[in-house]
Design a protein around this motif. Structure first.
Motif, mmCIF file in Angstrom:
data_model
loop_
_atom_site.group_PDB
_atom_site.id
_atom_site.type_symbol
_atom_site.label_atom_id
_atom_site.label_comp_id
_atom_site.label_asym_id
_atom_site.label_seq_id
_atom_site.Cartn_x
_atom_site.Cartn_y
_atom_site.Cartn_z
ATOM 1 N N ALA A 1 -22.186 12.504 -8.625
ATOM 2 C CA ALA A 1 -23.498 12.128 -9.143
ATOM 3 C C ALA A 1 -23.879 12.991 -10.342
ATOM 4 C CB ALA A 1 -24.552 12.258 -8.040
ATOM 5 N N PHE A 2 -23.589 14.274 -10.259
ATOM 6 C CA PHE A 2 -23.908 15.170 -11.371
ATOM 7 C C PHE A 2 -23.096 14.799 -12.608
ATOM 8 C CE2 PHE A 2 -22.714 19.005 -13.763
ATOM 9 C CZ PHE A 2 -23.955 19.334 -14.276
ATOM 10 N N GLU B 1 -24.619 22.627 -19.208
ATOM 11 C CA GLU B 1 -25.370 21.780 -18.282
ATOM 12 C C GLU B 1 -24.995 22.083 -16.834
ATOM 13 O OE1 GLU B 1 -28.314 18.845 -17.528
ATOM 14 O OE2 GLU B 1 -27.769 20.051 -19.290
ATOM 15 N N ARG C 1 -27.363 21.690 -8.016
ATOM 16 C CA ARG C 1 -27.278 20.329 -7.486
ATOM 17 C C ARG C 1 -26.005 20.053 -6.690
ATOM 18 N NH1 ARG C 1 -28.191 15.891 -11.941
ATOM 19 N NH2 ARG C 1 -27.408 14.704 -10.142
ATOM 20 N N GLU D 1 -27.965 23.046 -14.363
ATOM 21 C CA GLU D 1 -28.373 22.207 -13.235
ATOM 22 C C GLU D 1 -27.293 22.037 -12.175
ATOM 23 O OE1 GLU D 1 -29.970 18.449 -14.302
ATOM 24 O OE2 GLU D 1 -31.499 19.263 -15.631
ATOM 25 N N SER E 1 -23.939 10.137 -18.753
ATOM 26 C CA SER E 1 -24.901 9.119 -19.172
ATOM 27 C C SER E 1 -25.750 9.594 -20.346
ATOM 28 C CB SER E 1 -25.815 8.740 -17.999
ATOM 29 O OG SER E 1 -26.669 9.835 -17.649
ATOM 30 N N ALA E 2 -25.831 10.910 -20.558
ATOM 31 C CA ALA E 2 -26.615 11.457 -21.671
ATOM 32 C C ALA E 2 -25.810 11.517 -22.966
ATOM 33 C CB ALA E 2 -27.131 12.852 -21.318
ATOM 34 N N GLU F 1 -21.799 11.936 -13.454
ATOM 35 C CA GLU F 1 -22.278 10.682 -14.028
ATOM 36 C C GLU F 1 -23.591 10.883 -14.786
ATOM 37 O OE1 GLU F 1 -20.530 7.936 -14.281
ATOM 38 O OE2 GLU F 1 -18.973 9.141 -13.320
ATOM 39 N N ASP F 2 -24.460 11.747 -14.281
ATOM 40 C CA ASP F 2 -25.707 12.040 -14.995
ATOM 41 C C ASP F 2 -25.421 12.712 -16.338
ATOM 42 O OD1 ASP F 2 -27.244 10.931 -13.038
ATOM 43 O OD2 ASP F 2 -27.833 12.836 -12.108
#
Length: 274
Positions: free
Chosen positions: A99-100, A66, A74, A70, A106-107, A102-103
């Protein structure tokens, strides 16, 4: 003096205990086979720890994929990726990195899995489960949940599945967070992630690199593993394995020696008289 009834009870308990051991062994073998459909590197004599480590490896790899997919685009990264430049940039403290991460986290959802063996192999092989970078975070979570559910079946002390999975999820999240921090602190890892991203996005990379297999190969592995399991469970498979075992026993009896006995040696030949 032991009564006849007590002796009879003990004798009757022997075959029952033997049957329980056979049943436990059969269940364990089936559970490990389930897990090997998803993670073929798991040994055939695996215990719960092997399955837990396979699930954690799967999720760490998903985090790396990941980041290459991304995160490289990012997160604000320095142009130079030497150790001094990365230390000065302090990427782990940057808001874009937070932020990355945490994203990504969260998945991640580790929960009791409803997948059966064929469901898991089909999910692993599905074209929508992975791209050129690797498995999606959601699919990796589903497969990790599947593996951890099988690990729970092998645990002798764990009793509460939900509590067990909640503990494993906390560990996996810590693993993934540490993996992502390494991606922006270790020059070689960041260089590899950037290069993967560049080659995939530019179309230079025709297939998944770094040990991940394309969908066709994953499907082939799953099909071969399923066929091997079905053969082993079939009457023909059991007969074939019985023949092999009988042959091995005869060979050992002919060429080996019983425990506690000295190995047989052929006496030296007497040289012909001249």
């Amino acid at each position: 003096m032991t009564s006849i009834s007590r002796l009879r009870d003990r004798i009757a308990a022997v075959p029952a205990a033997a049957r329980r051991r056979v049943a436990d062994s059969t269940v364990r073998s089936s559970v490990v086979t389930d897990a090997r459909m998803v993670a073929p590197e798991i040994p055939r004599d695996a215990d719960a720890g092997h399955l837990v480590r396979a699930a954690r490896r799967l999720m760490r790899r998903a985090a790396q994929d990941e980041f290459a997919r991304e995160g490289v685009a990012r997160v604000r990264l320095p142009e130079e990726v030497g150790r001094a430049e990365l230390r000065a940039a302090d990427v782990p403290g940057d808001a874009s990195f937070h932020a990355f991460v945490e994203d990504v986290l969260s998945a991640v959802e580790i929960a009791p899995s409803l997948l059966e063996r064929d469901d898991a192999t089909e999910l692993l092989a599905a074209p929508s489960s992975a791209d050129l970078y690797g498995l999606s975070l959601e699919v990796a979570s589903d497969l990790a949940s599947y593996l951890l559910g099988r690990a729970f079946a092998l645990e002798e002390e764990a009793e509460d599945l939900e509590a067990y999975l909640a503990e494993q999820e906390r560990t996996i999240r810590e693993d993934m967070r540490a993996t992502l921090v390494r991606q922006v602190r270790v020059p070689l890892e960041l260089t590899v992630a950037r290069e993967r991203h560049r080659r995939i996005e530019s179309g230079e990379l025709p297939a998944i690199e770094d040990g991940a297999a394309p969908a066709e190969e994953r499907a082939g592995v799953a099909r071969r593993a399923q066929a091997a399991f079905e053969f082993a469970q079939s009457e023909a498979g059991r007969t074939a394995f019985s023949v092999l075992r009988s042959g091995a026993e005869r060979a050992y009896g002919r060429y080996g020696h019983r425990e506690g006995e000295a190995p047989r040696r052929t006496p030296p030949r007497t040289p012909p008289s001249s």
